[in-house]
Design an enzyme around this catalytic site. Structure first.
Site, short mmCIF file in Angstrom:
data_model
loop_
_atom_site.label_atom_id
_atom_site.label_comp_id
_atom_site.label_asym_id
_atom_site.label_seq_id
_atom_site.Cartn_x
_atom_site.Cartn_y
_atom_site.Cartn_z
N ASP A 100 -32.55 0.00 -27.48
CA ASP A 100 -32.24 0.15 -28.90
C ASP A 100 -33.56 0.02 -29.66
OD1 ASP A 100 -31.07 0.22 -31.34
OD2 ASP A 100 -29.90 -1.60 -31.12
N GLY A 103 -33.80 -1.33 -35.07
CA GLY A 103 -33.38 -1.16 -36.47
C GLY A 103 -32.22 -2.08 -36.83
N ASP A 154 -34.13 3.86 -37.22
CA ASP A 154 -33.27 4.31 -38.31
C ASP A 154 -32.83 3.13 -39.16
OD1 ASP A 154 -31.64 2.94 -36.54
OD2 ASP A 154 -30.00 4.38 -36.60
N GLY A 229 -24.18 3.39 -36.72
CA GLY A 229 -23.57 3.00 -37.98
C GLY A 229 -22.06 2.92 -37.96
N ASP A 279 -22.15 1.33 -25.31
CA ASP A 279 -22.65 -0.02 -25.03
C ASP A 279 -21.94 -0.95 -25.98
OD1 ASP A 279 -24.33 0.68 -27.51
OD2 ASP A 279 -24.78 -1.43 -27.19
N HIS A 348 -16.86 -10.42 -14.22
CA HIS A 348 -15.54 -9.79 -14.28
C HIS A 348 -15.42 -8.80 -15.42
CE1 HIS A 348 -11.51 -8.69 -14.39
NE2 HIS A 348 -11.48 -9.05 -15.66
#
Lengths: 384, 384
Positions: A100, A103, A154, A229, A279, A348
């Site tokens: 990532d 941002g 961003d 977003g 994710d 798990h």
């Protein structure tokens, strides 16, 4: 140092569902293949919390994990990461990594942040030290971290967000994207394998802004694209609506990544809309609080009702840990606050998430996705 | 239910060192063999902190682990343990288990304890509830837990302890031992395999009391014997002196267990005195604080000096985890306070302890123990 062509990334759509936009595909990277749809466990600080890398590989069957630029930039810092030879070498994970851009964290974690056209100045949430992130230096930082997929820098707008702000923010995000692309395309990877820059669609919950953003990004013709977003507090229906609009614009022959999503139901619904990559911190964070996702529904393992339930945590997921240990034993570990509680629950929950996307993939391939999805969305949301 | 004879335990001394009282042996139990000298990782609440059972078996090479009667009695409690079929079934550990009798914890953890001839009344450190431990019910409790080795209920005297109190306490411990033996010998194991009751030598730091206690216990002719009440704050020289006196009295053909010991140097010196079995929270507790025992000396992995040391944590111990991860990565995990820090460090320290006793065993067998021991005591105590 081996330098391959700058756009090294291959994606093939292997099957498309007839009754939805779901598809099964395969992404090829320098660190191996990824079968989609895929869930990517979050390893914010260079480790997936409470989980060994051997477990990610052998039990959970993770094919790609995340790291976070903001956190890794602050600790261990770029000097250590570069000396180590990048994040893969530092933490020993041999499969693909996505970072990532930081941002989101700059806005959610840091102090006294200030956004200008140049970038964002902020103070570290750890020691208050002052830093500047720009589209250019975030590309350089992600070159040093060395992830296979790196994200554009961003502004992730919050929810709710008024139209005027969302529009203005989108303009900055678009300008920054062009600067990210320029920097990325004029620099080389550092460790002998190619990286892929992913632009991020923004535009809050406004159809016209989402449309504009998706068209702008589609026109960049990058090898993979992301939707950001969302999952920031808006109702699920709006999230699906925005995702649907965007998926219908982003190129069909490129992987689509819906950032930060979500519950098992969110993932299944978004797969149906054409999303390939996901994710979320939910499986690991909830695990640490004793909330388990299982193939039968949701369990609060701390609940008294599990105290003498000697059935396996979940016999239907791949992880040996989930099949070996009983609910009663895991409950005991949570009650007495043992490390092993978080360890077992995290293995798990992640194993469940990987099972979920792998199952979706199988159903897409054998043509039964839509009915299966509708059943599972109900079943998996049930509290046991 | 298969019930074997009450004294099922075999111990053979395979080699005796010529220049010390060290010996290499093999203990056979219903859950498999134990090569001595051995270190037993502490699994107080039914789990060795931050370590998976698969890691104990495959990486650390543990041959036996501990559980604690006081803690397990309180949580998960006897009803759950009996329903589960004992601790082995509850936590999935298939090799031998030893349970401490709870005597030590009643004194160190519980509130408003009161010792009478009958036993000890105390209040739980968790919820203040009132309980009574007697020699008889502690035997019954350990039948329910189902460990292979169970400890006599005793009073572990503190240090310092005046002679008068130590003598009085020893009398109670001896009376309680006879009651433990009677109860044990007139009850049956619950899960189809035999258990072994170990008496505990007490007597604080007084030679005559230690001698009296060791002779009393030797006369009971139980299959294995323990030495308690040491490593409670007394100087190491006194600990060794007491251990030496006791080892010279306890039968040579029975395993000797020195409870709660200790540092790597303590263990090597005590092996030289004839001790076969050890347990200590030090490797796991220190691991959680970033203190590592390595084959080169002691490391505080949080120290700045390791930040860019990309050498393995320790290439000389069996655990793949210790050889795979670098000092720099482990330091990073501690700095950012990740679960994986404690997980990796615990695997490493335990793997080191098992390497240590396994190496001692090899040296005893090949006749080089004494010189090796003297070198290692210096080397392993060095701070790197």
């Amino acid at each position: 140092m081996l330098v391959l062509k700058n756009y090294f990334l291959d994606f093939i759509v292997q099957h498309t569902d007839t009754s939805s936009n779901a598809r099964a595909g395969k992404i090829s990277t320098a660190h191996g293949d990824i079968e989609t749809p895929i869930f990517m466990p979050v390893g914010t600080q260079g480790t997936v919390k409470a989980v060994h890398f051997s477990e990610l590989e052998n039990e959970i069957k993770a094919q790609i994990i995340l790291g976070n630029t903001y956190h890794l930039y602050l600790r261990p810092g770029l000097e250590i990461l570069q000396k180590a030879g990048g994040l893969h070498a530092f933490n020993t994970w041999k499969k693909p990594i996505l970072t990532d851009s930081g941002g989101y964290q700059v806005y959610s974690l840091s102090h006294r942040r200030k956004l200008t056209e140049e970038g964002v100045t902020f103070r570290s949430h750890i020691d208050g030290s002052k830093h500047l992130f720009t589209p250019e230096n975030v590309m350089d930082t992600q070159r040093i971290i060395g992830a296979d997929f790196i994200m554009a820098f961003d502004e992730c707008t919050p929810y709710p967000c008024d139209y005027r702000y969302a529009k203005k923010s989108l303009k900055i995000t678009q300008d920054w994207l062009l600067r990210c692309i320029h920097r990325f395309d004029t620099t080389q990877p550092l460790y002998g394998y190619e990286q892929t820059l992913m632009p991020i669609v923004q535009g809050s919950v406004y159809k016209d802004l989402r449309t504009e953003s998706a068209e702008f990004i589609a026109a960049q013709q990058r090898p993979a694209n992301a939707i950001g977003g969302l999952a920031v507090g808006e109702p699920a229906d709006i999230m699906y609506e925005m995702t649907d609009i965007v998926c219908n614009i982003l190129p069909k022959d490129k992987p689509r990544y819906l950032m930060g999503v979500g519950t098992p139901a969110n993932i299944l619904e978004s797969i149906a809309l054409g999303v390939d990559m996901f994710d979320c911190v939910m499986p690991t964070r909830n695990a640490r609080h004793g909330l388990l996702f299982t193939t039968e529904g949701i369990i609060n393992i701390k609940n008294q009702k599990w105290k003498d339930d000697f059935s396996p945590i979940d016999a239907n997921v791949p992880a040996a840990t989930s099949r070996k240990h009983t609910k009663a034993y895991l409950r005991h570990l949570f009650v007495v606050e043992e490390y092993l509680a978080a360890q077992i629950a995290s293995i798990h929950n992640l194993s469940f998430y990987l099972w979920l996307v792998q199952s979706a993939r199988e159903k897409i391939i054998n043509g039964t996705f839509a009915t299966w999805k509708n059943e599972m969305v109900v079943k998996l949301s049930k509290r046991l």
